[in-house]
Write a protein that holds these residues in place. Sequence first.
Motif, PDB file in Angstrom:
ATOM      1  N   MET A   1       0.692  -1.209  -0.111  1.00  0.00           N
ATOM      2  CA  MET A   1       0.109  -0.056  -0.131  1.00  0.00           C
ATOM      3  C   MET A   1       0.713   1.274   0.035  1.00  0.00           C
ATOM      4  SD  MET A   1      -3.185   0.961   2.561  1.00  0.00           S
ATOM      5  CE  MET A   1      -4.288   2.140   2.412  1.00  0.00           C
ATOM      6  N   GLU A   2       0.476   2.185  -0.998  1.00  0.00           N
ATOM      7  CA  GLU A   2       1.221   3.407  -0.721  1.00  0.00           C
ATOM      8  C   GLU A   2       1.302   4.147   0.615  1.00  0.00           C
ATOM      9  OE1 GLU A   2      -1.089   6.786  -2.605  1.00  0.00           O
ATOM     10  OE2 GLU A   2      -1.789   5.271  -3.799  1.00  0.00           O
ATOM     11  N   ASP A   3       2.096   5.573   0.550  1.00  0.00           N
ATOM     12  CA  ASP A   3       2.067   6.211   1.795  1.00  0.00           C
ATOM     13  C   ASP A   3       0.599   6.475   2.148  1.00  0.00           C
ATOM     14  OD1 ASP A   3       4.682   6.451   1.925  1.00  0.00           O
ATOM     15  OD2 ASP A   3       4.862   8.228   0.707  1.00  0.00           O
ATOM     16  N   THR A   4       0.233   6.522   3.612  1.00  0.00           N
ATOM     17  CA  THR A   4      -0.946   6.775   4.024  1.00  0.00           C
ATOM     18  C   THR A   4      -1.248   7.789   4.918  1.00  0.00           C
ATOM     19  OG1 THR A   4      -0.648   5.105   5.829  1.00  0.00           O
ATOM     20  CG2 THR A   4      -1.400   4.075   3.873  1.00  0.00           C
ATOM     21  N   THR A   5      -2.390   8.248   5.115  1.00  0.00           N
ATOM     22  CA  THR A   5      -2.760   9.280   6.044  1.00  0.00           C
ATOM     23  C   THR A   5      -3.802   8.726   7.070  1.00  0.00           C
ATOM     24  OG1 THR A   5      -2.490  11.228   4.339  1.00  0.00           O
ATOM     25  CG2 THR A   5      -4.007  11.696   6.155  1.00  0.00           C
ATOM     26  N   ARG A   6      -3.714   9.004   8.105  1.00  0.00           N
ATOM     27  CA  ARG A   6      -4.655   8.690   9.173  1.00  0.00           C
ATOM     28  C   ARG A   6      -5.621   9.621   9.278  1.00  0.00           C
ATOM     29  NH1 ARG A   6      -3.466   4.965  14.323  1.00  0.00           N
ATOM     30  NH2 ARG A   6      -3.097   3.481  12.368  1.00  0.00           N
ATOM     31  N   LEU A   7      -7.069   9.133   9.107  1.00  0.00           N
ATOM     32  CA  LEU A   7      -8.361  10.020   9.318  1.00  0.00           C
ATOM     33  C   LEU A   7      -8.790   9.570  10.437  1.00  0.00           C
ATOM     34  CD1 LEU A   7      -9.756   9.959   5.568  1.00  0.00           C
ATOM     35  CD2 LEU A   7      -8.064  11.408   6.492  1.00  0.00           C
ATOM     36  N   ARG A   8      -9.573  10.666  11.083  1.00  0.00           N
ATOM     37  CA  ARG A   8     -10.209  10.739  12.361  1.00  0.00           C
ATOM     38  C   ARG A   8     -11.759  11.025  11.673  1.00  0.00           C
ATOM     39  NH1 ARG A   8     -10.513  13.944  18.174  1.00  0.00           N
ATOM     40  NH2 ARG A   8     -12.730  13.942  18.462  1.00  0.00           N
ATOM     41  N   LEU A   9     -12.745   9.926  11.845  1.00  0.00           N
ATOM     42  CA  LEU A   9     -14.008  10.145  11.252  1.00  0.00           C
ATOM     43  C   LEU A   9     -14.868  10.189  12.419  1.00  0.00           C
ATOM     44  CD1 LEU A   9     -14.013   7.076   8.752  1.00  0.00           C
ATOM     45  CD2 LEU A   9     -13.261   9.572   8.467  1.00  0.00           C
ATOM     46  N   GLY A  10     -16.211  11.214  12.371  1.00  0.00           N
ATOM     47  CA  GLY A  10     -16.978  11.221  13.289  1.00  0.00           C
ATOM     48  C   GLY A  10     -18.412  10.714  12.554  1.00  0.00           C
ATOM     49  N   ILE A  11     -18.752   9.775  13.254  1.00  0.00           N
ATOM     50  CA  ILE A  11     -19.913   8.832  12.755  1.00  0.00           C
ATOM     51  C   ILE A  11     -20.974   8.872  13.631  1.00  0.00           C
ATOM     52  CG2 ILE A  11     -20.361   6.554  11.810  1.00  0.00           C
ATOM     53  CD1 ILE A  11     -17.550   6.104  11.887  1.00  0.00           C
ATOM     54  N   ALA A  12     -22.164   8.972  12.925  1.00  0.00           N
ATOM     55  CA  ALA A  12     -23.547   8.896  13.486  1.00  0.00           C
ATOM     56  C   ALA A  12     -24.595   7.957  12.939  1.00  0.00           C
ATOM     57  CB  ALA A  12     -24.418  10.258  13.523  1.00  0.00           C
ATOM     58  N   TYR A  13     -25.351   7.216  13.505  1.00  0.00           N
ATOM     59  CA  TYR A  13     -26.228   6.246  13.159  1.00  0.00           C
ATOM     60  C   TYR A  13     -27.443   5.782  13.879  1.00  0.00           C
ATOM     61  CZ  TYR A  13     -22.869   3.317  15.867  1.00  0.00           C
ATOM     62  OH  TYR A  13     -22.103   2.734  16.590  1.00  0.00           O
ATOM     63  N   ASP A  14     -28.448   5.350  13.228  1.00  0.00           N
ATOM     64  CA  ASP A  14     -29.715   4.802  13.878  1.00  0.00           C
ATOM     65  C   ASP A  14     -29.473   3.413  13.956  1.00  0.00           C
ATOM     66  OD1 ASP A  14     -32.039   3.652  14.319  1.00  0.00           O
ATOM     67  OD2 ASP A  14     -33.243   5.032  13.060  1.00  0.00           O
ATOM     68  N   GLY A  15     -29.147   2.650  15.046  1.00  0.00           N
ATOM     69  CA  GLY A  15     -28.993   1.413  15.328  1.00  0.00           C
ATOM     70  C   GLY A  15     -30.348   0.414  15.216  1.00  0.00           C
ATOM     71  N   ALA A  16     -31.315   0.982  14.849  1.00  0.00           N
ATOM     72  CA  ALA A  16     -32.661   0.039  14.808  1.00  0.00           C
ATOM     73  C   ALA A  16     -32.542  -1.148  13.859  1.00  0.00           C
ATOM     74  CB  ALA A  16     -33.819   0.652  14.540  1.00  0.00           C
ATOM     75  N   GLU A  17     -31.714  -0.868  12.521  1.00  0.00           N
ATOM     76  CA  GLU A  17     -31.766  -1.981  11.638  1.00  0.00           C
ATOM     77  C   GLU A  17     -30.301  -2.493  11.517  1.00  0.00           C
ATOM     78  OE1 GLU A  17     -34.373  -3.249  10.432  1.00  0.00           O
ATOM     79  OE2 GLU A  17     -35.715  -1.753  11.462  1.00  0.00           O
ATOM     80  N   PHE A  18     -29.453  -2.325  12.522  1.00  0.00           N
ATOM     81  CA  PHE A  18     -28.165  -2.858  12.367  1.00  0.00           C
ATOM     82  C   PHE A  18     -28.083  -4.110  13.624  1.00  0.00           C
ATOM     83  CE2 PHE A  18     -27.276   1.003  10.825  1.00  0.00           C
ATOM     84  CZ  PHE A  18     -26.536   1.121   9.368  1.00  0.00           C
ATOM     85  N   SER A  19     -27.336  -5.020  13.221  1.00  0.00           N
ATOM     86  CA  SER A  19     -26.616  -5.992  14.096  1.00  0.00           C
ATOM     87  C   SER A  19     -25.474  -5.530  14.709  1.00  0.00           C
ATOM     88  CB  SER A  19     -26.441  -7.423  13.411  1.00  0.00           C
ATOM     89  OG  SER A  19     -27.745  -7.766  12.914  1.00  0.00           O
ATOM     90  N   GLY A  20     -25.290  -4.323  15.299  1.00  0.00           N
ATOM     91  CA  GLY A  20     -24.319  -3.830  16.057  1.00  0.00           C
ATOM     92  C   GLY A  20     -23.312  -2.955  15.076  1.00  0.00           C
ATOM     93  N   TRP A  21     -22.248  -2.728  15.463  1.00  0.00           N
ATOM     94  CA  TRP A  21     -21.043  -2.132  15.100  1.00  0.00           C
ATOM     95  C   TRP A  21     -20.321  -3.243  14.344  1.00  0.00           C
ATOM     96  CZ3 TRP A  21     -19.105   2.442  13.547  1.00  0.00           C
ATOM     97  CH2 TRP A  21     -17.915   2.570  12.643  1.00  0.00           C
ATOM     98  N   ALA A  22     -19.734  -4.171  14.917  1.00  0.00           N
ATOM     99  CA  ALA A  22     -18.741  -5.017  14.333  1.00  0.00           C
ATOM    100  C   ALA A  22     -19.087  -5.857  13.452  1.00  0.00           C
ATOM    101  CB  ALA A  22     -18.119  -5.811  15.454  1.00  0.00           C
ATOM    102  N   LEU A  23     -18.167  -6.215  12.536  1.00  0.00           N
ATOM    103  CA  LEU A  23     -18.342  -6.850  11.245  1.00  0.00           C
ATOM    104  C   LEU A  23     -19.031  -8.388  11.756  1.00  0.00           C
ATOM    105  CD1 LEU A  23     -15.035  -6.284   9.363  1.00  0.00           C
ATOM    106  CD2 LEU A  23     -17.282  -5.437   8.742  1.00  0.00           C
ATOM    107  N   GLN A  24     -19.961  -8.795  10.979  1.00  0.00           N
ATOM    108  CA  GLN A  24     -20.486 -10.324  11.479  1.00  0.00           C
ATOM    109  C   GLN A  24     -21.030 -10.777   9.846  1.00  0.00           C
ATOM    110  OE1 GLN A  24     -22.985 -10.467  14.753  1.00  0.00           O
ATOM    111  NE2 GLN A  24     -22.981  -8.248  14.981  1.00  0.00           N
ATOM    112  N   PRO A  25     -20.546 -11.914   9.695  1.00  0.00           N
ATOM    113  CA  PRO A  25     -20.611 -12.538   8.382  1.00  0.00           C
ATOM    114  C   PRO A  25     -22.235 -12.714   8.273  1.00  0.00           C
ATOM    115  CG  PRO A  25     -18.943 -13.735   9.461  1.00  0.00           C
ATOM    116  CD  PRO A  25     -19.409 -12.902  10.437  1.00  0.00           C
TER     117      PRO A  25
END
Length: 273
Positions: A1-25
């Motif tokens: 991977m080429e030179d990288t830049t670290r980004l800080r992201l602010g994130i908002a979400y309505d969790g009603a239709e999600f199975s949480g944050w973490a990746l799940q198959p």
Amino acid sequence: MEDTTRLRLGIAYDGAEFSGWALQPGRRTVAAEVIRALELLFGEIGDFTVAGRTDAGVHATGQVAHVDVPSGKWEELRERLLWRLRGILPPDVRVVSAEAVDASFNARFAAQWRRYRYRVADATWGVNPLRRLDTLAWPRPLDVERMHAACRRLLGEHDFVGFCKQREGATTIRELLQYDWARDEDGTAVATVRADAFCHSMVRSLVGAALAVGDGRRDEEWLASILTIGERANDVHVVGPHGLTLVEVAYSADPADWRARVDLTRRVRTLER
């Protein structure tokens, strides 16, 4: 991977239709949606880390993550990144801010504290229909002042195993910095809970215990005693996730502090006796 830049992201979400944050198959998660959008714009991305992995149904207005992206692509996209992400992400999740930060920034381990809000409606008629997705309906009247006074006794650094679903190899020692109850302008009981970190189900257990005090089923001494039992309390009700929102994650304004905070957070905690 080429030179990288670290980004800080602010994130908002309505969790009603999600199975949480973490990746799940095979499941729809917040992380999966954000990663998909980032990869469409940047191609390959590097380290992607969140401040706190929320459970299924939990919301966020102040979630924070970091991600490493190709520096060249960042320079191309920086002025319109939020606009581009808006067009890719589904309507129940938004990246609300993005800024380049020093590579020592770690969204999880550099955090000084996290602040959650939990909303409970005890009105006889129930929950305002417009707030039904982020407010718990409670069937009994609550004495919010009594709840507030009782919860003050939990402040400080303790072993919160009585309020946590313990995970193997993980400590349950936390420092509870704030636990307040008050009514907002429409009469809803609102808990504000702030700590350096939280163990699994801790906030929802803290709320469930306070509600038992507020509706008269338990007293203040019972609540305080949970800190002393040394195991998961079977009589503490874990309230539903939909009333819970992650509203803020705090970091030092000085990047020089980030690495020291990471080291401090990674330490194995013990309680002095």
